[in-house]
Design an enzyme around this catalytic site. Structure first.
Site, PDB file in Angstrom:
ATOM      1  N   TYR A  97       0.851  -1.189   0.000  1.00 52.94           N
ATOM      2  CA  TYR A  97       0.000   0.000   0.000  1.00 52.94           C
ATOM      3  C   TYR A  97       0.893   1.247   0.000  1.00 52.94           C
ATOM      4  CZ  TYR A  97      -3.194   3.463   2.006  1.00 52.94           C
ATOM      5  OH  TYR A  97      -3.936   4.586   2.246  1.00 52.94           O
ATOM      6  N   ASP A 169      -0.101  -7.402   5.899  1.00 53.20           N
ATOM      7  CA  ASP A 169      -1.261  -6.509   5.825  1.00 53.20           C
ATOM      8  C   ASP A 169      -2.410  -7.339   5.259  1.00 53.20           C
ATOM      9  OD1 ASP A 169      -3.224  -4.661   4.994  1.00 53.20           O
ATOM     10  OD2 ASP A 169      -1.739  -3.073   4.717  1.00 53.20           O
ATOM     11  N   LYS A 194     -11.583  -0.232   6.193  1.00 49.68           N
ATOM     12  CA  LYS A 194     -12.113  -0.859   4.992  1.00 49.68           C
ATOM     13  C   LYS A 194     -13.183  -1.907   5.361  1.00 49.68           C
ATOM     14  CE  LYS A 194      -8.943   1.815   3.372  1.00 49.68           C
ATOM     15  NZ  LYS A 194      -7.558   1.412   3.136  1.00 49.68           N
TER      16      LYS A 194
HETATM   17  C1  LIG Z   1      -6.247   1.938   3.464  1.00 49.53           C
HETATM   18  C2  LIG Z   1      -5.124   0.991   3.650  1.00 49.53           C
HETATM   19  C3  LIG Z   1      -4.128   1.214   4.612  1.00 49.53           C
HETATM   20  C4  LIG Z   1      -4.094   2.471   5.463  1.00 49.53           C
HETATM   21  O1  LIG Z   1      -5.155   2.520   6.343  1.00 49.53           O
HETATM   22  P1  LIG Z   1      -5.838   3.893   6.865  1.00 49.53           P
HETATM   23  O2  LIG Z   1      -6.957   3.379   7.698  1.00 49.53           O
HETATM   24  O3  LIG Z   1      -6.274   4.645   5.657  1.00 49.53           O
HETATM   25  O4  LIG Z   1      -4.814   4.627   7.644  1.00 49.53           O
HETATM   26  C5  LIG Z   1      -3.148   0.252   4.772  1.00 49.53           C
HETATM   27  N1  LIG Z   1      -3.125  -0.867   4.007  1.00 49.53           N
HETATM   28  C6  LIG Z   1      -4.056  -1.101   3.059  1.00 49.53           C
HETATM   29  C7  LIG Z   1      -3.968  -2.339   2.237  1.00 49.53           C
HETATM   30  C8  LIG Z   1      -5.084  -0.191   2.848  1.00 49.53           C
HETATM   31  O5  LIG Z   1      -5.989  -0.420   1.898  1.00 49.53           O
END
Ligand SMILES: *Cc1c(COP(=O)(O)O)cnc(C)c1O
Length: 377
Positions: A97, A169, A194
Site C-alpha cells: 500500500y 497486511d 475498509k
Molecule cells: C487503506 C489501507 C491502509 C491504510 O489505512 P488507513 O486506515 O487509511 O490509515 C493500509 N493498508 C491497506 C492495504 C489499505 O488499503
C-alpha cells in the site's frame, strides 16, 4: 466455533447488565481502588473496556493471542514499525500500500530503519535481499490494486529459518477470507477503515500478534505512543464485524458478476480479478484464502477515457477508499498510489488508465447499468 458464529458470539456484550451490545465506555480514566493498583482499567490510553472488547474479538477472529486497535490503519502500521530500532533493516514487498512505503521511506528512514523492496513473487529474490541487519519481511496479499498474490507460507517459512518476523497486511481479505497467522505469520495489520468497519464511517487500524512476547512489546508501543482508537469508533467496528461475513460473501459474489461483465466490454483491455483462472495468482490465492474478495481492477488503455468514465459514474462513488457497502471507484495512479514513485507504479501495473473498483452490496445489475452509461455516452 466457525468464523460465522464467532463474528456474532465472539464479543458477548456486557455480562453485568446482559446488554447484547458492548457498551461505549466513553471515559478517559477509571477510579482506582487502591494506591498503585495493578491490573483493571486505569487510563484509556493503556486500556479501555470498549476498545478491549474489540481487540479481543479481532484476536479471536485472526487466531492470535492479542489485538490492538489504533486510530487508523497507518497508526497501526506505524506502531508495528516502532518495534524496530536504528540500524535495523526490513525487506518489503514492492507492492505494498502506498502509505506503508511512504511511512517507511519518508518517516522511518529519518530514524535509520532501512528498507529494501523486492518482488515477493520470488522467494530467491527475498532471500537475496536479507542482510545480517534484517529483522522482518513485510507482505500484503493480494496486493492493491492489481491483486498480485504472495505465498504466505513460503515467506513465513523463510523468515522462521532466518529468525525474522513476518508482518502481513490483511486488509484486502479480512480474517473472514484469510488468516495469515495460521500460515506462519507473526503480526497481522489491518486498515479497519475498509472491510472491518465496512460502512465508510470510521477510520481505524488493528494489529493482531501471535505470541505473548510480541503482545507485550506492542502494548508497550501502543501505550507509549498513544495512537489508540476511541471508544465510540471501537464500538462501530464491533458493530461492523457482526455482518463482515454477509458483506464479504455478497461483495465477492457481486465482484464476480462485474469482472465477467467487464471482461466482455470492448473498452476494457485488461481485468484483474482473483476469480479468473488465468490470473497468475489464482491457484496460490485459492490455496491460502477462502474467497476472491471484492476488488476488480480494469485497464481501459487510455488515460482520458479512464477519467471520463470516472467523472460520469453516478452510483459508483469516486473515492479514496474501498471495502464499504457502497461500490467505489478510484484512479490509483493519482489517488491511492499518488505517492508511489512512477517507476514502481508501472512495475505493479498501475498505469494512468487503470481503474480500481471496490464492489459493494448493491444489486449488481445497477452497478453494471452505471458502468455502461459511463462507458458508452
Ligand atoms: C487503506 C489501507 C491502509 C491504510 O489505512 P488507513 O486506515 O487509511 O490509515 C493500509 N493498508 C491497506 C492495504 C489499505 O488499503
Amino acid at each position: 466455533m466457525h468464523i460465522d458464529t464467532l463474528l456474532i458470539h465472539g464479543d458477548e456484550g456486557d455480562r453485568t447488565t446482559g446488554s447484547a451490545s458492548t457498551p461505549i465506555y466513553q471515559a478517559s480514566t477509571f477510579r482506582q481502588h487502591t494506591v498503585g493498583q495493578e491490573g483493571g482499567y486505569q487510563y484509556s490510553r493503556g486500556n479501555n473496556p470498549t476498545r478491549h472488547a474489540l481487540e479481543k474479538q479481532m484476536a479471536l477472529l485472526e487466531g492470535g493471542c492479542r489485538g490492538f486497535a489504533f486510530g487508523s490503519g497507518m497508526a497501526a502500521t506505524t506502531a508495528v514499525f516502532n518495534l524496530f530500532k536504528t540500524g535495523d533493516h526490513i525487506v518489503a514487498s514492492r507492492n505494498l500500500y502506498g502509505g506503508t512505503s511512504r511511512v517507511l521511506d519518508k518517516i522511518f528512514s529519518r530514524f535509520g530503519l532501512a528498507v529494501t523492496y523486492v518482488d515477493f513473487g520470488s522467494i530467491t529474490d527475498i532471500a537475496a535481499a536479507i542482510t545480517p541487519a534484517t529483522k522482518a519481511l513485510v507482505i500484503e496479499t493480494p496486493s492493491n490494486p492489481t491483486l498480485m498474490v504472495t505465498d504466505i507460507k513460503g515467506v513465513a517459512a523463510l523468515a522462521q529459518e532466518r529468525g525474522l518476523l513476518t508482518i502481513a497486511d490483511n486488509t484486502f481479505m479480512s480474517p473472514y477470507l484469510q488468516r495469515p497467522l495460521d500460515l506462519g505469520v507473526d503480526i497481522v495489520v489491518h486498515s479497519a477503515t475498509k472491510f472491518i468497519g465496512g460502512h465508510s464511517d470510521v477510520l481505524a487500524g488493528v494489529v493482531v500478534v501471535k505470541d505473548g512476547k510480541l503482545a507485550e512489546e506492542l502494548h508497550f508501543v501502543q501505550n507509549s505512543t498513544g495512537g489508540v482508537l476511541g471508544p465510540f469508533d471501537s464500538w462501530l467496528l464491533l458493530r461492523g464485524l457482526k455482518t463482515l461475513g454477509l458483506r464479504m460473501d455478497r461483495q465477492s459474489h457481486n465482484a464476480g458478476v462485474l469482472a465477467s461483465w467487464l471482461r466482455d466490454r470492448p473498452e476494457v483491455q485488461k481485468v484483474y480479478y482473483l476469480g479468473f483462472e488465468d490470473h497468475p495468482g489464482y491457484e496460490l490465492h485459492k490455496s491460502q484464502a477462502r474467497g476472491t474478495g471484492n476488488v476488480v481492477s480494469f485497464d481501459v488503455g487510455d488515460a482520458d477515457l479512464a477519467r471520463s468514465i470516472l467523472s460520469k459514474l453516478e452510483l459508483c462513488m469516486l473515492a479514496d477508499s474501498l471495502g464499504g457497502v457502497e461500490s467505489m471507484v478510484n484512479l490509483p495512479d493519482i489517488m491511492s498510489h499518488g505517492s508511489v514513485p512512477a517507476e514502481r507504479k508501472l512495475r505493479m501495473g498501475v498505469t494512468p488508465s487503470l481503474i480500481r473498483l471496490s464492489v459493494g452490496i448493491e444489486d449488481p445489475a445497477d452497478i453494471i447499468a452505471d458502468l455502461e452509461q459511463a462507458m458508452s455516452r
